[in-house]
Design a protein around this motif. Structure first.
Motif, mmCIF file in Angstrom:
data_model
loop_
_atom_site.group_PDB
_atom_site.id
_atom_site.type_symbol
_atom_site.label_atom_id
_atom_site.label_comp_id
_atom_site.label_asym_id
_atom_site.label_seq_id
_atom_site.Cartn_x
_atom_site.Cartn_y
_atom_site.Cartn_z
ATOM 1 N N VAL A 54 -42.194 84.152 26.843
ATOM 2 C CA VAL A 54 -42.707 84.071 25.475
ATOM 3 C C VAL A 54 -41.985 85.106 24.633
ATOM 4 N N LEU A 55 -41.471 84.671 23.509
ATOM 5 C CA LEU A 55 -40.773 85.535 22.566
ATOM 6 C C LEU A 55 -41.596 85.616 21.295
ATOM 7 N N GLY A 56 -41.602 86.779 20.664
ATOM 8 C CA GLY A 56 -42.252 86.899 19.370
ATOM 9 C C GLY A 56 -43.532 87.681 19.443
ATOM 10 N N LEU A 57 -44.610 87.096 18.904
ATOM 11 C CA LEU A 57 -45.870 87.816 18.769
ATOM 12 C C LEU A 57 -46.448 88.173 20.123
ATOM 13 N N THR A 58 -46.843 89.440 20.265
ATOM 14 C CA THR A 58 -47.328 89.873 21.574
ATOM 15 C C THR A 58 -48.614 90.678 21.522
ATOM 16 N N THR A 59 -49.036 91.162 20.369
ATOM 17 C CA THR A 59 -50.217 92.018 20.336
ATOM 18 C C THR A 59 -51.190 91.563 19.271
ATOM 19 N N GLY A 60 -52.420 92.055 19.340
ATOM 20 C CA GLY A 60 -53.401 91.742 18.327
ATOM 21 C C GLY A 60 -53.958 90.349 18.478
ATOM 22 N N GLN A 61 -54.485 89.813 17.374
ATOM 23 C CA GLN A 61 -55.103 88.499 17.406
ATOM 24 C C GLN A 61 -54.059 87.413 17.569
ATOM 25 N N GLU A 63 -50.440 91.564 14.472
ATOM 26 C CA GLU A 63 -49.465 91.099 15.462
ATOM 27 C C GLU A 63 -48.084 91.624 15.110
ATOM 28 N N GLU A 64 -47.287 91.861 16.109
ATOM 29 C CA GLU A 64 -45.944 92.352 15.892
ATOM 30 C C GLU A 64 -44.956 91.532 16.697
ATOM 31 N N LEU A 65 -43.729 91.506 16.205
ATOM 32 C CA LEU A 65 -42.672 90.842 16.949
ATOM 33 C C LEU A 65 -42.163 91.769 18.045
ATOM 34 N N SER A 66 -42.103 91.260 19.252
ATOM 35 C CA SER A 66 -41.519 92.013 20.351
ATOM 36 C C SER A 66 -40.038 91.690 20.424
ATOM 37 N N LEU A 67 -39.217 92.701 20.643
ATOM 38 C CA LEU A 67 -37.778 92.483 20.763
ATOM 39 C C LEU A 67 -37.364 92.249 22.204
ATOM 40 N N THR A 68 -38.318 92.138 23.095
ATOM 41 C CA THR A 68 -38.045 91.770 24.484
ATOM 42 C C THR A 68 -39.016 90.665 24.880
ATOM 43 N N PRO A 69 -38.641 89.806 25.815
ATOM 44 C CA PRO A 69 -39.508 88.684 26.176
ATOM 45 C C PRO A 69 -40.642 89.103 27.101
ATOM 46 N N ILE A 70 -41.688 88.325 27.104
ATOM 47 C CA ILE A 70 -42.782 88.492 28.041
ATOM 48 C C ILE A 70 -42.653 87.396 29.090
ATOM 49 N N LEU A 71 -42.581 87.754 30.362
ATOM 50 C CA LEU A 71 -42.530 86.769 31.435
ATOM 51 C C LEU A 71 -43.941 86.373 31.828
ATOM 52 N N VAL A 72 -44.085 85.150 32.325
ATOM 53 C CA VAL A 72 -45.391 84.727 32.802
ATOM 54 C C VAL A 72 -45.869 85.731 33.853
ATOM 55 N N PRO A 73 -47.070 86.294 33.694
ATOM 56 C CA PRO A 73 -47.519 87.365 34.597
ATOM 57 C C PRO A 73 -47.722 86.875 36.029
ATOM 58 N N GLU A 74 -47.507 87.766 36.977
ATOM 59 C CA GLU A 74 -47.732 87.432 38.382
ATOM 60 C C GLU A 74 -49.171 86.980 38.611
ATOM 61 N N GLU A 75 -50.126 87.658 37.955
ATOM 62 C CA GLU A 75 -51.529 87.299 38.129
ATOM 63 C C GLU A 75 -51.786 85.866 37.682
ATOM 64 N N TYR A 76 -51.137 85.463 36.595
ATOM 65 C CA TYR A 76 -51.318 84.100 36.081
ATOM 66 C C TYR A 76 -50.725 83.088 37.058
#
Length: 479
Positions: free
Chosen positions: A99-106, A132-145
């Motif tokens: 996931v790229l882009g918004l990562t925090t907040g609502q 919400e803020e734009l993240s400049l790094t991607p979020i990978l699908v979490p191991e827990e998920y």
């Protein structure tokens, strides 16, 4: 279900790899299951998550990964939360869903439950809104998920006799829905028409290029392969084709006409951002010369998407150009002319068919002609089903080839590879040095020791799976 732990996750993932083998480990015929029926059933069990967000579909023989990542980076830069599904992974299984882009907040939908109002959010500052803020790094699908998903749907996977790719596709689609992405860029796995991802109805279909690859499954002619890739064209959905050949253009034209789809051939267009292309290519962190073609495809796609109000902020040229320039870092994109070590210079690229390797070997020859490097060392391995006869004439002269065998039943043993390459070079009257190694780890060690008193150029290529093993050896985790 056991509670999540790092050990439980690794054990579960390993069991899924064994029970539902991927094409990374076994012959295509044992892992590839064409057709959409099982995927449709699985998606329905998951609540049809692919219908909960917009999508863009990308197919093609070469370039689809680069195009998908560039486009995802561009879309995230204008304030969209973007899902990105690609394959195969290089180091970590979770690379497939990002996931790229918004990562925090609502989440956006908690602010505006009606997705039709998403355009209103785009009027806000693209870098920060509603917490919400734009993240400049991607979020990978979490191991827990991943662990929870595999445990919850394991019985369904068995009953539906799913392929590994169908499982990962369902996982990605579900995670994107749970993350409430605005849009997901979805790369096909193999082909298009019968690919597991082809259950989506996208805002845009993209076919990057056509070349002979996976012929046993997709057909032995360019026309046949183009027909399979053109299978992602949907009724009324605009389509962009990056490159065409005399044999393939009519295939795309017929498919577009049949589906009432507007058709844009990127190679025949002058994108609205074409004046920025020289600067983008100079600054872009994807350094392969072949990226010029992929960039044109992306810019043509942006022009088409911009006609849709939802994507209207793609007209912000400087923001979009900067995002494309930083695709590798912002999307966590690896293995495309990637510099993995500076001293000596080690470059890795996952191009594996003649069309892709022609570009790579040509760029290596250009680099050697500069006189900046004392020697060219190529770590090379190949799958047994690849067109080695079409690849060997492209291999640079006056190079040292460190040949090895991959940890896959599909791999061509290094001794067979060496004998074929030696025979070809001798018949062609060409001069190369060949070193055989039994493992990728040994190949990397040998390559780094050769000419280590001077300034060699080392290239790793020929297979995605070679990069996976080699980058692990080099410690290039990167994610």
């Amino acid at each position: 279900m056991k509670n999540y732990s790092e050990t439980a996750y690794k054990d579960k993932l390993e069991s899924i790899f064994k029970r539902f083998p991927s094409v990374q480990k076994v012959p295509f015929g044992d892992a590839y299951k064409p057709g959409l029926d099982n995927m449709i059933r699985f998606a329905h069990l998951l609540g049809d998550p692919q219908e909960k967000y917009r999508t863009i579909h990308v197919a093609g023989t070469n370039g689809k990964g680069s195009v998908a990542n560039m486009l995802a980076s561009a879309l995230s830069s204008i304030g969209l939360k973007v899902g990105l599904y690609t394959s195969p992974h290089i180091i970590d299984f979770r690379e497939r869903a990002r996931v790229l882009g918004l990562t925090t907040g609502q989440s956006p939908s908690s602010i505006y439950p009606d997705r039709a109002r998403s355009a209103a959010r785009r009027e806000l500052c693209p870098l920060s809104y509603h917490g919400e803020e734009l993240s400049l790094t991607p979020i990978l699908v979490p191991e827990e998920y991943v662990y929870a998903f595999l445990c919850r749907y394991e019985t369904d996977m068995d009953s539906l006799d799913l392929s590994f790719f169908e499982i990962t596709t369902g996982l990605a689609f579900k995670w994107f829905a749970d993350e409430e992405v605005d849009v997901a860029v979805i790369e096909t796995g193999l082909g298009g028409r019968l690919d597991s991802t082809n259950i989506i109805t996208p805002d845009l279909s993209i076919v990057t290029s056509i070349a002979l690859d996976h012929c046993a499954l997709l057909g032995n002619t360019l026309e046949a392969i183009a027909f399979e890739k053109a299978g992602i064209i949907k009724p009324g959905v605009p389509t962009v084709v990056g490159e065409y050949l005399p044999e393939t253009r009519p295939v795309f034209e017929r498919a577009a006409t049949k589906n009432g789809s507007s058709l844009t051939f990127a190679q025949d267009t002058e994108p609205s951002m074409s004046d920025l292309v020289p600067g983008i290519l100079t600054e872009m962190d994807l350094r392969g010369k072949y990226q010029e073609k992929n960039l044109r495809t992306v810019l043509a796609a942006i022009d088409v998407l911009s006609r849709n109000q939802f994507y209207s902020r793609l007209f912000e040229r400087e923001v979009v150009a900067d995002a494309i320039c930083h695709t590798a870092s912002r999307a966590g994109f690896h293995g495309r002319w990637e510099m993995v070590r500076k001293n000596p210079l080690v470059i890795a690229d996952l191009g594996h068919n003649p069309a892709a390797l022609k570009e790579n070997f040509s760029q290596l020859e250009d680099m050697m002609s500069s006189g900046d490097y004392s020697s060219l060392i190529i770590i090379y391995a190949v799958m047994a089903d690849k067109d080695l006869d079409g690849i060997m004439p492209l291999m640079p002269d006056n190079a040292t080839y460190v040949l090895t065998t991959l940890q896959s039943s599909r791999a061509l043993p290094e001794k067979d590879l060496a004998s074929r390459l030696e025979a070809f070079m001798e018949d062609a009257g060409r001069s190369v040095k060949i070193v055989e190694t039994a493992s990728v780890e040994e190949a990397v060690s040998v390559a780094l020791s050769l000419d280590n008193k001077r300034n060699p150029l080392i290239f790793i290529g020929g297979s995605t799976y070679l990069l996976s093993e080699a980058l692990s050896v080099l410690g290039a985790r990167g994610f």
